[in-house]
Design a protein around this motif. Structure first.
Motif, short mmCIF file in Angstrom:
data_model
loop_
_atom_site.label_atom_id
_atom_site.label_comp_id
_atom_site.label_asym_id
_atom_site.label_seq_id
_atom_site.Cartn_x
_atom_site.Cartn_y
_atom_site.Cartn_z
N GLU A 142 -30.67 -9.04 -24.33
CA GLU A 142 -31.64 -9.47 -23.31
C GLU A 142 -32.58 -8.35 -22.94
O GLU A 142 -33.79 -8.56 -22.77
CB GLU A 142 -30.92 -9.99 -22.08
N ILE A 143 -32.01 -7.16 -22.82
CA ILE A 143 -32.88 -6.02 -22.46
C ILE A 143 -33.94 -5.83 -23.54
O ILE A 143 -35.13 -5.71 -23.26
CB ILE A 143 -32.04 -4.74 -22.30
N ALA A 144 -33.47 -5.82 -24.80
CA ALA A 144 -34.42 -5.60 -25.89
C ALA A 144 -35.47 -6.71 -25.92
O ALA A 144 -36.65 -6.45 -26.17
CB ALA A 144 -33.66 -5.53 -27.21
N LEU A 145 -35.03 -7.92 -25.63
CA LEU A 145 -35.96 -9.04 -25.67
C LEU A 145 -37.02 -8.93 -24.59
O LEU A 145 -38.21 -9.16 -24.84
CB LEU A 145 -35.17 -10.33 -25.47
N TRP A 146 -36.61 -8.53 -23.41
CA TRP A 146 -37.59 -8.36 -22.33
C TRP A 146 -38.61 -7.29 -22.69
O TRP A 146 -39.81 -7.45 -22.49
CB TRP A 146 -36.89 -7.99 -21.01
N ILE A 147 -38.09 -6.19 -23.21
CA ILE A 147 -39.02 -5.09 -23.55
C ILE A 147 -39.97 -5.55 -24.64
O ILE A 147 -41.18 -5.29 -24.60
CB ILE A 147 -38.24 -3.83 -23.99
N LEU A 148 -39.43 -6.28 -25.60
CA LEU A 148 -40.28 -6.75 -26.69
C LEU A 148 -41.35 -7.69 -26.17
O LEU A 148 -42.53 -7.59 -26.54
CB LEU A 148 -39.41 -7.46 -27.73
N LEU A 149 -40.95 -8.56 -25.28
CA LEU A 149 -41.91 -9.48 -24.68
C LEU A 149 -43.02 -8.71 -23.97
O LEU A 149 -44.21 -8.99 -24.13
CB LEU A 149 -41.18 -10.39 -23.68
N ALA A 150 -42.61 -7.70 -23.17
CA ALA A 150 -43.59 -6.92 -22.45
C ALA A 150 -44.58 -6.26 -23.41
O ALA A 150 -45.79 -6.27 -23.19
CB ALA A 150 -42.89 -5.85 -21.62
N LEU A 151 -44.06 -5.71 -24.49
CA LEU A 151 -44.94 -4.99 -25.41
C LEU A 151 -45.84 -5.95 -26.16
O LEU A 151 -47.00 -5.64 -26.43
CB LEU A 151 -44.10 -4.17 -26.38
N LEU A 152 -45.33 -7.15 -26.49
CA LEU A 152 -46.18 -8.11 -27.16
C LEU A 152 -47.32 -8.54 -26.26
O LEU A 152 -48.45 -8.74 -26.72
CB LEU A 152 -45.34 -9.33 -27.60
#
Lengths: 173, 749
Positions: free
Chosen positions: B72-82
């Motif tokens: 989940e953490i990685a997913l949130w960060i990825l979302l933010a960066l996208l």
């Protein structure tokens, strides 16, 4: 006025005291040399004239007034560098400046000092002249070129001294 | 009419991409949290089955619980960066709206979607915020803090930070309490301390928001450092006020002793934080002295020591932000002198990367939390808060500037004041502090709502309008020029000059103390913290070497010598003649001859057809006359050097010895201690030695990859002789590896 020189040259500002001495005294009208070529006195007015270069710009100045102040301060610096007063700073004079600047730290490395001064000169030439034939010679930095290369440095904000905590105009009346 | 019509077709496509990305991101996230229930089920059934029958070996199985948290953490960060990526694909949008606004909007959308699905959107956890998201941003700011403008304005910054924040807090708290006393508002339960607590939370200018917005408007250095410095240094005030009022609002009464303790606490918090940071900074600098064999882990030391400084000071309830800033500022000069260039680049990029991710996440979470958080809306309270924020900020800035300008050399103009007042943005720190309030405060929800509204107002309205206002008012912008050697030289020169003039005036001002600090630094501190012999290197030389290094790297990458400006000027245009000038008449003669030769050759060249051979012929002809003239010059020089290199004590001066007097202009050797050389009677041995042809051999100025740099040669007679011979050889035979730049300056006449 001679008393000033007695206590001001600490070892740390000996470099500056030499150039400062020269600058103060070069404006002097009582320029009489002693046997070893040094000048001992300047009058108070001359002292004030030199110190007036370090006055900060007033709060509500127009752009042209600021420009004038900037020119004046840069003129002062230019005269400090241009030791023979011929209107240009040659490579030699510039090298001298850089070396004195570096000699304060104690590590006087002539090669590096020369390298720095040469690079700086090259920069000035590139900015001012733009294009020169390989056999042309760039005599030295004129005042206009000097203005150009240092225009970004906002010298009217930096070259200021706090004299007294009062408005100087109240004193002179 | 379509709701938005784009000027060019690619724009529509990009918008579609972004919307798709958002949905993909949300979809993945929902999917990720959904199987949480499934895996429980399989687990249970698996256990019951194992007693009955032997199942077939599971070739493929899904076990989401195992990786849930990191996923989940990685997913949130990825979302933010996208999201961040998406914005920069639409240049028109990112030019008008600052990134922070867009990210908050995205956060709102994401939060809304999650709520629609029926899940509970995550709130910006204060623990997460203060321990993980905030430190990288502050470290990035502190490590790359421009020291010179900061120290020049530190008095002003401190006045704004401390007194300004105090004024804001009390003004707002007081007036809000007065408001709550009015019966019609319906908030009569709110007491003074609660209002003051609220005031202290909302009053602090937020560094994250300021950074996010100011970075995009490129305002001039002075205003930028004023607002930014204020946002960093007001942390101590905020911490003290917050803790103070939090404690007191539980108890309910305040005594004079408490106030006095509060003041003492302020000093302890701020100075303690700085001290802790400085200690860790020195530790980091000292460690970096020994890392010459383990270059790979150098950046980690910087990060870890800073983070430890932050955590240590948070442990003691000191100001973590000030500790972090102090650590970065203290360690930077020493660490940068010690670490390799690659480590420096690594540190720079990692800090920028982390702070960028943190900032993005903070804004997105702010948006999500807005949707999630419990809200209690009270029109009067909220609107009054927003208005009071603005009013108190403007009044505070104007009042303080009036006082400050009496002490400043360069006064703050009205434009500066306006930008400082308008740039006082509130941000996530206020929200997190509000969130930290325990639930025992009955006004917590109201406060949170008001805080969020203030944040939204400042970030959206002020953030979006500050750029056009800056353009409109024609505020000075940051100068976007590369560092130039001349500016560096003159900045240092000015420092010394002003120190000297201050000394002459007898006034121990800014420059005097700076000079004292520098000297102390050089003699004692650098010795311990910088590896090897580097600690003696003055700033100018370090700057110059950095420039050389950069040029060398650029040259290696691009395959040719880069020029800072497109010009055809090279060293030969400014290098004086390496050979002492002969009398003016003779020089004129030489020039005439040369010119004539050149013209002849040019004519000949033109008349012949262009081929390689003819060029060589032309060169040869030039060479002949050149060589002849060179020989004459060398002869003269030999004679002259004879007088110079032979020391007085070895040979008594011959009776007819000429008094040789060289003017500084014509003599390359005079870049020595004495501008002129006077030869009188047998002077003490030092004089001729010093003037001998030591390092004044014109070694071609190294503008290229000469990283080590030649160390200065000791003035040595034997060395002088060798050098001289090298010089002679130099002139007669240019040597194989000279390129066009190092052409014989002789040709420049």
């Amino acid at each position: 006025m001679t008393g000033i020189w007695a206590w001001s040259p600490e070892s740390s500002i000996s470099f500056v005291s030499d150039s400062l001495k020269k600058t103060f005294l070069s404006n002097s009208r009582n320029f009489h040399q002693n046997g070893d070529g040094t000048v001992e006195e300047i009058s108070f007015e001359e002292f004030l004239v030199v110190m007036s270069h370090f006055r900060p710009p007033a709060l509500n100045m127009t752009e042209e007034q600021r420009e004038k102040v900037r020119r004046e301060k840069l003129r002062f610096l230019f005269n400090m560098h241009d030791t023979d007063n011929d209107g240009t700073i040659t490579l030699e004079e510039y090298r001298h400046v850089v070396e004195e600047l570096l000699s304060r730290s104690g590590a006087l490395e002539k090669e590096t000092a020369k390298g720095i001064a040469d690079a700086a000169m090259l920069e000035v030439a590139s900015i001012s002249m733009g294009h020169m034939e390989p056999d042309e010679f760039y005599e030295g930095i004129t005042f206009e070129h000097f203005l150009k290369i240092l225009k970004d440095i906002e010298i009217e904000m930096k070259m200021n001294i706090r004299f007294l905590n009062m408005d100087t105009t109240t004193l002179c009346k | 009419m379509p709701a938005f019509s784009c000027a060019f077709p690619g724009c529509r496509r990009d918008l579609l991409v972004i919307v798709l990305v958002v949905f993909v991101g949300i979809g993945l996230h929902i999917e990720a949290s959904a199987p949480a229930y499934q895996s429980h089920g399989t687990e249970g059934s698996h256990l019951t089955n194992i007693t009955n029958t032997k199942k077939a070996f599971p070739v493929l199985a899904v076990n989401y619980e195992h990786v849930r948290k990191p996923f989940e953490i990685a997913l949130w960060i990825l979302l933010a960066l996208l999201m961040k990526l998406g914005f920069h694909l639409i240049p028109r949008l990112s030019a008008v709206v600052p990134e922070s606004c867009l990210l908050i909007v995205v956060g709102l959308l994401v939060g809304g979607l999650i709520k629609v699905i029926g899940e509970e959107p995550p709130v910006l956890d204060s623990q997460l915020f203060f321990l993980c998201l905030l430190p990288p941003i502050i470290l990035d700011a502190g490590y790359f803090l421009p020291i010179r403008p900061f120290t020049e304005n530190v008095g002003t910054i401190l006045v704004f930070a401390v007194i300004g924040t105090l004024w804001n807090a009390f003004f707002m708290g007081g007036l809000l309490y007065a408001l709550c006393q009015i019966e019609s508002v319906g908030l009569s339960g709110v007491d003074l301390l609660a209002c003051l607590l609220f005031g202290s939370i909302v009053s602090a200018v937020d560094p994250v928001a300021v950074l996010a917005v100011f970075e995009e408007i490129h305002i001039n250095e002075l205003v930028h450092i004023l607002v930014f410095g204020e946002s960093l240094l007001n942390d101590a005030v905020t911490v003290v006020l917050y803790n103070l009022f939090e404690e007191f609002s539980k108890v309910g009464t305040v005594t004079v002793l408490d106030v006095f303790l509060g003041v003492v606490c302020f000093f302890v918090v701020s100075l303690g934080g700085v001290l802790v940071g400085a200690i860790y900074g020195f530790l980091a600098a000292f460690t970096s002295r020994f890392t010459s064999h383990t270059r790979v882990i150098e950046p980690l030391f910087v990060f870890l020591y800073s983070y430890m400084a932050y955590l240590s000071s948070e442990m003691f309830h000191l100001s973590g932000i000030m500790a972090l800033i102090a650590c970065g500022v203290v360690m930077r000069p020493y660490v940068e002198a010690n670490i390799s260039h690659k480590s420096y680049t690594t540190i720079k990029y990692f800090l920028k990367m982390w702070s960028s991710v943190s900032e993005t996440l903070i804004f997105i979470f702010l948006g999500v939390s807005t949707v999630a958080g419990p809200h209690a809306w009270n029109w009067t309270f909220v609107i009054t808060t927003v208005i009071l924020c603005l009013v108190s900020r403007v009044l505070g800035v104007i009042g303080l500037t009036f006082i400050i300008n009496k002490f400043r050399i360069v006064k703050l103009t009205k434009k500066d004041q306006f930008i400082v007042a308008y740039g006082g943005l509130r941000g996530a720190i206020a929200f997190s502090l509000g969130y930290l309030l325990s639930n025992s405060h009955q006004m917590r929800n109201l406060f949170l709502t008001a805080i969020i509204t203030v944040i939204f107002f400042t970030v959206f309205v002020q953030g979006m309008t500050i750029r056009p206002l800056v353009e409109l008012l024609a505020v000075k912008k940051k100068k976007e020029s590369k560092p130039s050697i001349n500016e560096e030289i003159h900045t240092e020169f000015l420092d010394h000059l002003l120190t000297g003039v201050e000394g002459v005036c007898g006034h121990y001002g800014h420059y005097h103390w700076k000079e004292k600090l520098n000297r102390f630094n050089k003699t004692y501190v650098k010795r311990w913290l910088i590896a090897g012999e580097n600690f003696k290197e003055p700033e100018l030389i370090a700057f110059y070497r950095k420039m050389e290094l950069k040029q060398a790297i650029m040259m290696v990458e691009s395959g040719q010598l880069p020029s800072v400006l497109p010009s055809t000027i090279s060293m030969q245009n400014i290098q004086p003649r390496a050979i002492p000038r002969v009398s003016k008449k003779r020089e004129e003669e030489i020039r005439r001859i040369l010119r004539a030769n050149l013209q002849n050759n040019k004519q000949k060249m033109r008349s012949r057809s262009y081929s390689r051979h003819t060029l060589f012929d032309a060169d040869e002809e030039d060479n002949v006359s050149e060589v002849r003239l060179r020989k004459t010059k060398i002869e003269m020089e030999r004679r002259m050097s004879h007088y110079l290199t032979v020391p007085a004590n070895r040979e008594s001066p011959r009776p007819g010895v000429r008094r040789v007097r060289f003017e500084s202009d014509n003599q390359v050797f005079s870049a020595d201690s004495f501008p002129t050389v006077h030869f009188e009677q047998p002077s003490p041995p030092s004089t001729p030695d010093a003037v001998s042809l030591e390092e004044e051999v014109p070694k071609r100025p190294r503008l290229k990859a000469d990283i080590e740099g030649p160390r200065g040669n000791a003035s040595d007679n034997r060395q002088g002789e060798l050098d001289y011979q090298r010089l002679a050889r130099c002139l007669s035979d240019p040597g194989p590896n000279k390129d066009k730049e190092d052409d014989d300056p002789f040709m420049s006449c």
